[in-house]
Design an enzyme around this catalytic site. Structure first.
Site: not given
Ligand code: IMP
Ligand code: MG
Length: 182
Positions: A105, A168
């Site tokens: 994300d 999950r």
């Molecule tokens: P980042 O650090 O913003 O890239 O977040 C990544 C982490 O957030 C992922 O490994 C997921 O655990 C969680 N995450 C982000 N978006 C989603 C989603 O739409 N569904 C479920 N988990 C998410």
């Protein structure tokens, strides 16, 4: 019995689509790491399902290991401040490391992890993410080498991805109905 499926607004990746994506990624990785000492590192817990499928789609020798991280702050958004809850068991020095993630994300979690792992002097360090939530105009903090597919900026669950540790085990990826989490 509660019905997980009724909490899903729409299925965006069905099982057949997922399996095609994973086979394609496995073929790319097998080609790129042929003859190299490859270690797959999955980030617990979301990447477990993808890891299980991806490793079987790779036909060069691999080792696997796992890390668990917990981010401080709100659960839905990443802060980039990460604590290692479970570290690797194996030494990655001089080995080719591929981090296996469920979804990218902001990329802040992976940015932290890559910085941490690169200090252990692997021969190379790359990321394979099953999903990339990339939105127009938004830049992720890291650039993944392997991407399964792009998803819209909605909350998705299934195929390892959770909301509050649920969903999950859904065999597909779906968009969670906003009323479930708001
Ligand atoms: P980042 O650090 O913003 O890239 O977040 C990544 C982490 O957030 C992922 O490994 C997921 O655990 C969680 N995450 C982000 N978006 C989603 C989603 O739409 N569904 C479920 N988990 C998410
Ligand atoms: Mg995660």
């Amino acid at each position: 019995m509660s019905d997980m499926r009724s909490d899903i607004e729409s299925v965006i990746l069905d099982q057949e689509t997922i399996s095609q994506i994973v086979r394609r990624m496995g073929a790319e990785i097998s080609r790129d790491y042929d003859g190299k000492d490859l270690v797959l590192i999955a980030v617990l817990r979301g990447a477990v399902v993808f890891m299980g499928d991806l490793m079987r789609a790779i036909d060069v020798p691999v080792s696997i290991d796992f890390m668990a991280v917990s981010s401080y702050g709100a659960a839905a958004k990443s802060s980039g401040i990460v604590r290692i809850v479970k570290d690797l068991d194996i030494d990655i020095k001089d080995r080719h490391v591929l981090i296996v993630e469920d979804i990218l994300d902001s990329g802040l979690t992976l940015k932290y992890l890559m910085k941490n792992l690169s200090s252990r002097h692997p021969a190379s360090l790359e990321v394979a993410t099953f999903l990339w939530k990339d939105v127009e105009g938004k830049q992720a903090a890291i650039n993944p080498k392997y991407v399964g597919t792009h998803v819209p900026d909605a909350f998705v669950v299934g195929y390892g991805l959770d909301f509050a540790e649920h969903y999950r085990n859904l065999p597909y990826v779906g968009i969670l109905k906003p009323e479930v989490y708001s």
